[in-house]
Design a protein around this motif. Structure first.
Motif, PDB file in Angstrom:
ATOM      1  N   HIS A 149      49.012 -30.450  26.796  1.00  0.00           N
ATOM      2  CA  HIS A 149      50.405 -30.141  27.162  1.00  0.00           C
ATOM      3  C   HIS A 149      51.309 -31.368  27.122  1.00  0.00           C
ATOM      4  O   HIS A 149      52.510 -31.259  27.302  1.00  0.00           O
ATOM      5  N   ARG A 150      50.710 -32.543  26.942  1.00  0.00           N
ATOM      6  CA  ARG A 150      51.467 -33.774  27.170  1.00  0.00           C
ATOM      7  C   ARG A 150      52.204 -34.317  25.941  1.00  0.00           C
ATOM      8  O   ARG A 150      52.919 -35.308  26.057  1.00  0.00           O
ATOM      9  N   THR A 151      52.054 -33.651  24.789  1.00  0.00           N
ATOM     10  CA  THR A 151      52.642 -34.175  23.554  1.00  0.00           C
ATOM     11  C   THR A 151      54.127 -34.498  23.714  1.00  0.00           C
ATOM     12  O   THR A 151      54.575 -35.595  23.370  1.00  0.00           O
ATOM     13  N   GLU A 152      54.878 -33.561  24.250  1.00  0.00           N
ATOM     14  CA  GLU A 152      56.323 -33.766  24.351  1.00  0.00           C
ATOM     15  C   GLU A 152      56.657 -34.929  25.286  1.00  0.00           C
ATOM     16  O   GLU A 152      57.548 -35.733  25.007  1.00  0.00           O
ATOM     17  N   LEU A 153      55.918 -35.017  26.377  1.00  0.00           N
ATOM     18  CA  LEU A 153      56.141 -36.115  27.331  1.00  0.00           C
ATOM     19  C   LEU A 153      55.973 -37.461  26.639  1.00  0.00           C
ATOM     20  O   LEU A 153      56.750 -38.392  26.840  1.00  0.00           O
ATOM     21  N   LEU A 154      54.934 -37.551  25.824  1.00  0.00           N
ATOM     22  CA  LEU A 154      54.642 -38.823  25.171  1.00  0.00           C
ATOM     23  C   LEU A 154      55.681 -39.156  24.100  1.00  0.00           C
ATOM     24  O   LEU A 154      55.988 -40.324  23.856  1.00  0.00           O
ATOM     25  N   GLN A 155      56.252 -38.113  23.513  1.00  0.00           N
ATOM     26  CA  GLN A 155      57.252 -38.352  22.472  1.00  0.00           C
ATOM     27  C   GLN A 155      58.569 -38.866  23.036  1.00  0.00           C
ATOM     28  O   GLN A 155      59.395 -39.399  22.293  1.00  0.00           O
ATOM     29  N   CYS A 156      58.792 -38.695  24.330  1.00  0.00           N
ATOM     30  CA  CYS A 156      60.056 -39.112  24.937  1.00  0.00           C
ATOM     31  C   CYS A 156      60.274 -40.611  24.879  1.00  0.00           C
ATOM     32  O   CYS A 156      61.401 -41.082  24.864  1.00  0.00           O
ATOM     33  N   THR A 157      59.223 -41.362  24.914  1.00  0.00           N
ATOM     34  CA  THR A 157      59.372 -42.813  25.056  1.00  0.00           C
ATOM     35  C   THR A 157      58.118 -43.556  24.615  1.00  0.00           C
ATOM     36  O   THR A 157      57.015 -43.017  24.681  1.00  0.00           O
ATOM     37  N   ASN A 158      58.310 -44.745  24.154  1.00  0.00           N
ATOM     38  CA  ASN A 158      57.168 -45.616  23.904  1.00  0.00           C
ATOM     39  C   ASN A 158      57.025 -46.654  24.994  1.00  0.00           C
ATOM     40  O   ASN A 158      55.941 -47.126  25.292  1.00  0.00           O
ATOM     41  N   THR A 159      58.175 -46.980  25.590  1.00  0.00           N
ATOM     42  CA  THR A 159      58.168 -48.095  26.528  1.00  0.00           C
ATOM     43  C   THR A 159      57.956 -47.671  27.979  1.00  0.00           C
ATOM     44  O   THR A 159      57.583 -48.488  28.812  1.00  0.00           O
ATOM     45  N   HIS A 160      58.212 -46.417  28.277  1.00  0.00           N
ATOM     46  CA  HIS A 160      58.143 -46.005  29.691  1.00  0.00           C
ATOM     47  C   HIS A 160      56.972 -45.087  29.995  1.00  0.00           C
ATOM     48  O   HIS A 160      56.985 -44.375  30.995  1.00  0.00           O
ATOM     49  N   ARG A 161      55.985 -45.063  29.118  1.00  0.00           N
ATOM     50  CA  ARG A 161      54.846 -44.161  29.358  1.00  0.00           C
ATOM     51  C   ARG A 161      54.200 -44.437  30.717  1.00  0.00           C
ATOM     52  O   ARG A 161      53.968 -45.589  31.063  1.00  0.00           O
ATOM     53  N   GLY A 162      53.952 -43.374  31.442  1.00  0.00           N
ATOM     54  CA  GLY A 162      53.334 -43.538  32.751  1.00  0.00           C
ATOM     55  C   GLY A 162      54.299 -44.022  33.829  1.00  0.00           C
ATOM     56  O   GLY A 162      53.889 -44.265  34.956  1.00  0.00           O
ATOM     57  N   ASN A 163      55.582 -44.132  33.496  1.00  0.00           N
ATOM     58  CA  ASN A 163      56.578 -44.572  34.479  1.00  0.00           C
ATOM     59  C   ASN A 163      57.140 -43.339  35.185  1.00  0.00           C
ATOM     60  O   ASN A 163      57.952 -42.590  34.646  1.00  0.00           O
ATOM     61  N   ILE A 164      56.699 -43.160  36.414  1.00  0.00           N
ATOM     62  CA  ILE A 164      57.051 -41.924  37.108  1.00  0.00           C
ATOM     63  C   ILE A 164      58.553 -41.824  37.369  1.00  0.00           C
ATOM     64  O   ILE A 164      59.137 -40.737  37.319  1.00  0.00           O
ATOM     65  N   SER A 165      59.206 -42.945  37.622  1.00  0.00           N
ATOM     66  CA  SER A 165      60.658 -42.921  37.835  1.00  0.00           C
ATOM     67  C   SER A 165      61.366 -42.409  36.589  1.00  0.00           C
ATOM     68  O   SER A 165      62.235 -41.543  36.658  1.00  0.00           O
ATOM     69  N   PHE A 166      60.975 -42.962  35.455  1.00  0.00           N
ATOM     70  CA  PHE A 166      61.598 -42.566  34.198  1.00  0.00           C
ATOM     71  C   PHE A 166      61.458 -41.062  33.973  1.00  0.00           C
ATOM     72  O   PHE A 166      62.425 -40.383  33.623  1.00  0.00           O
ATOM     73  N   PHE A 167      60.288 -40.525  34.194  1.00  0.00           N
ATOM     74  CA  PHE A 167      60.045 -39.124  33.872  1.00  0.00           C
ATOM     75  C   PHE A 167      60.601 -38.148  34.909  1.00  0.00           C
ATOM     76  O   PHE A 167      60.710 -36.961  34.645  1.00  0.00           O
ATOM     77  N   LEU A 168      60.951 -38.660  36.077  1.00  0.00           N
ATOM     78  CA  LEU A 168      61.494 -37.749  37.089  1.00  0.00           C
ATOM     79  C   LEU A 168      62.940 -38.080  37.442  1.00  0.00           C
ATOM     80  O   LEU A 168      63.470 -37.644  38.458  1.00  0.00           O
ATOM     81  N   GLY A 169      63.589 -38.855  36.565  1.00  0.00           N
ATOM     82  CA  GLY A 169      65.020 -39.102  36.731  1.00  0.00           C
ATOM     83  C   GLY A 169      65.358 -40.035  37.873  1.00  0.00           C
ATOM     84  O   GLY A 169      66.443 -39.955  38.440  1.00  0.00           O
TER      85      GLY A 169
END
Ligand SMILES: [Zn+2]
Length: 202
Positions: A149-169
């Protein structure tokens, strides 16, 4: 009221005639006027019984244990900024379901074993994958059950992977003043969570 009765209280309700009502209202007004005058001393205490009973009823209505300490910590880690315009921006135009998913992920009060165990709803805080405690970060970024399910999440960024702040605004401590939430990433996280079905009541 039923709750109060169950606790052994008696409740009497009585209609009063209009004239009696007027008299009462006059009295109440007088009291209010006196109480709001400058330098007014507090009058005799309100009988304690009623408020105590209500407090007991209230405390029984919600789980008696306070919010786990790490809940506040999680929310702060997600977003170093105080709720404000950006929070409104985040929730704007989200459906009720999407907003509820985002709120779960941002607060950590999520239908994941890590939290459910804390509020004594789940028997374990471990994820079904058997690898770790099931918290928001494990769910979003690491659990192998959701890799597909994570494909789209990973496509959002190369630099912020695993950055919870980035992914939750949220704002990370390292973000500067010009920071704004990346709404694309937030929507991707919400879509991910909904696609897994994990946060829904079963
Ligand atoms: Zn897992």
């Amino acid at each position: 009221m039923r709750k109060l009765r169950r606790n052994g209280n008696q409740i009497n309700i009585r209609w009063i005639s209009t004239s009696e009502d007027n008299k009462l209202r006059g009295l109440a007004k007088e009291q209010a006027r006196a109480a709001t005058q400058e330098d007014a001393l507090p009058q005799e205490r309100v009988p304690r019984m009623k408020s105590t009973t209500l407090n007991i009823a209230r405390s029984q209505a919600v789980p008696s244990n306070d919010l786990p300490v790490d809940i506040g910590r999680h929310a702060k880690r997600v977003d170093a900024a105080l709720p404000g315009k950006h929070t409104r921006q985040l929730y704007d135009r989200l459906s009720w379901k999407e907003a509820s998913v985002l709120a779960q992920l941002r607060t950590g009060m999520a239908r994941l074993n890590g939290y459910l165990y804390r509020i004594k709803v789940a028997d374990t805080d471990q994820c079904a994958c058997g690898q770790a405690r099931e918290n928001v970060e494990h769910f979003l970024f690491r659990c192998q059950k959701w890799t597909a399910h994570r494909t789209e999440l990973l496509q959002c960024t190369n630099t912020h992977r695993g950055n919870i702040s980035f992914f939750l605004g949220g704002k990370s401590p390292s973000d500067d003043q010009k920071w704004t939430p990346n709404l694309e990433a937030v929507r991707a996280s919400i879509r991910f969570a909904i696609a897994t079905g994990r946060l829904e009541a079963t």
